[in-house]
Design an enzyme around this catalytic site. Structure first.
Site, PDB file in Angstrom:
ATOM      1  N   ASP A   1       0.781  -1.248   0.038  1.00  0.00           N
ATOM      2  CA  ASP A   1       0.004  -0.040  -0.026  1.00  0.00           C
ATOM      3  C   ASP A   1       1.130   1.271   0.010  1.00  0.00           C
ATOM      4  O   ASP A   1       2.058   1.195  -0.356  1.00  0.00           O
ATOM      5  CB  ASP A   1      -1.043   0.025   1.216  1.00  0.00           C
ATOM      6  CG  ASP A   1      -2.335   0.755   0.609  1.00  0.00           C
ATOM      7  OD1 ASP A   1      -2.336   1.935   0.773  1.00  0.00           O
ATOM      8  OD2 ASP A   1      -3.498   0.084   0.884  1.00  0.00           O
TER       9      ASP A   1
ATOM     10  N   HIS B   1       2.185   1.819  -3.235  1.00  0.00           N
ATOM     11  CA  HIS B   1       1.182   2.792  -3.957  1.00  0.00           C
ATOM     12  C   HIS B   1       2.057   4.338  -3.713  1.00  0.00           C
ATOM     13  O   HIS B   1       1.308   5.244  -4.036  1.00  0.00           O
ATOM     14  CB  HIS B   1      -0.004   3.032  -3.078  1.00  0.00           C
ATOM     15  CG  HIS B   1      -0.774   1.656  -3.345  1.00  0.00           C
ATOM     16  ND1 HIS B   1      -2.182   1.530  -2.780  1.00  0.00           N
ATOM     17  CD2 HIS B   1      -0.744   0.595  -3.989  1.00  0.00           C
ATOM     18  CE1 HIS B   1      -2.606   0.369  -3.217  1.00  0.00           C
ATOM     19  NE2 HIS B   1      -1.549  -0.378  -3.762  1.00  0.00           N
TER      20      HIS B   1
END
Ligand SMILES: *[C@@H]1O[C@H](CO)[C@@H](O)[C@H](O)[C@H]1NC(C)=O
Length: 392
Positions: A218, A241
């Site tokens: 993430d 991310h």
């Protein structure tokens, strides 16, 4: 007069000596002295807590030493305020989390709360998240999972040389803190692991993150509401991310984010590079005074992105525009390759357009060609070379 000078010099020497002596004398509390076992199976939580109580209550600077080996530790909160003005947690071994059944519902593994002058040096913390991720992947009813290490309502914190692997959820959270330095930290989880953000900061001021490598499933670093004066330098991200300001604007009554610097970051194969993300909902939040500079993008899906239309699961944001005001965001010397055609995407709020965006010396390619830029409700200026050509 000469006598006075000699006397003062003597006094300085004595003070220096006392200082040296007291730091040598700093109390050291070894985890094994409190009954902890380095076998990776015996629950050492109680020993750890006893060591903390001793260190916290010490009138001297204190060190808690975790020796080499594997120490199983359950949910644990290291609470202050402490008598000791300086506590060092020196980790040589590995702290191992229990199974997710016990930790996943609590939401946090190791928490420092209301402490001041605490440093965590070296060692490894292993959240052992893989069985929880399997549970989630199988679509069963699984707990959300736990943050591995959190600092809350604390001051003058240092985290250095720590390795955090496979947290169930976020690796490190800094919440409601002032004066936090994260240095030379390594964070690792598989690119496919859900919600394993590297470092999440919110409600905090004067946070510095340098020389840190983050590979997760993430966000590399996420910056939440109420963060001011954050400095991020020499950080590598990917997989994951990327670095994100947001999500912001989920609540109406929300604090803004101000004075963010991200420099010399390297993104490799990430979903985003430098992102600002807000919910498409009414909010009085804001983002202002952001400097992104000297970033390298290697095959990044969205190298530069402002997304003000985030609406995960349509929670009261369908067809609404974001109330978060974004202004004074500078991008300088951002270069490398995009994994999608649109390398620069400013998708700002219709009701609160982005203002004061500055682009300078941008060169982003897509398949060895100039990439594209896309703008919605975005206003700003450019200087130097800007490839793809700006749409501001
Ligand atoms: C912005 O934050 C940096 C630390 O990241 C600090 O040195 C600087 O003084 C801050 N600027 C303002 C105007 O507060």
């Amino acid at each position: 007069m000469a006598q006075l000078i000699i006397n003062s010099l003597l006094l300085v020497l004595i003070l220096l000596f006392v200082q040296l002596f007291s730091s040598v004398k700093a109390a050291v509390y070894d985890l094994t002295d409190f009954g902890a076992k380095s076998d990776g199976e015996t629950d050492s939580s109680k020993s750890f807590l006893s060591a903390w109580d001793a260190a916290c209550g010490s009138p001297e600077p204190a060190t808690i030493h975790v020796p080499a080996g594997f120490f199983l530790v359950g949910q644990i909160t290291f609470s202050g305020p402490c008598k000791s003005s300086k506590i060092t947690l020196q980790i040589d071994g590995t702290l191992v989390a229990p199974s997710y059944d016990s930790l996943g519902k609590v939401g946090e593994w190791m928490v420092f709360a209301q402490v001041e002058g605490v440093s965590v040096h070296g060692g490894t913390i292993d959240g052992r998240g893989s069985s929880l991720w399997s549970c989630k992947a199988a679509g069963g009813s699984c707990p959300d999972g736990a943050t591995s290490l959190a600092f809350k309502s604390s001051k003058d914190i240092m985290i250095s040389g720590l390795t955090s692997i496979n947290s169930e959820m976020f690796h490190i959270v800094i919440d409601d803190c002032q004066g936090v330095t994260v240095q030379g930290v390594k964070i690792t989880a598989p690119g496919s692991s859900p919600n394993t953000d590297g470092i999440h900061v919110q409600g905090s001021a004067d946070v510095t993150i340098t020389g840190t490598g983050i590979k997760t499933g993430d966000d590399c670093i996420s910056i939440g509401p109420g963060t001011t004066n954050i400095w991020i330098e020499q950080v590598t991200c990917g997989p994951g991310h990327g670095i994100s300001i947001g999500s912001l604007g989920k609540e109406y009554d929300e604090e803004g984010v101000e004075n963010v610097t991200v420099r010399t970051a390297v993104f490799t194969g990430t979903q985003n590079g430098l992102r600002i993300k807000t919910w498409g909902r009414p909010s009085q939040g804001f983002v202002r005074g952001v400097v992104f500079e000297h970033a390298t993008m290697q095959n990044v899906q969205n190298p530069i992105i402002i997304d003000q239309n985030y609406c995960n699961g349509h929670r009261g944001c369908a067809d609404k525009s974001s109330g978060v005001k974004i202004s004074e965001v500078t991008y300088t010397d951002i270069q490398g390759s995009s994994a999608s055609q649109v390398a620069m995407n400013f998708d700002c709020s219709a009701s609160n357009p982005c203002s004061g965006i500055e682009l300078q010396d941008i060169k982003l390619t897509y398949e060895n060609q100039p990439a594209e830029a896309s703008c919605n409700h975005a206003d700003g200026t450019t200087s130097g070379f800007v490839v793809p050509p700006s749409c501001l």
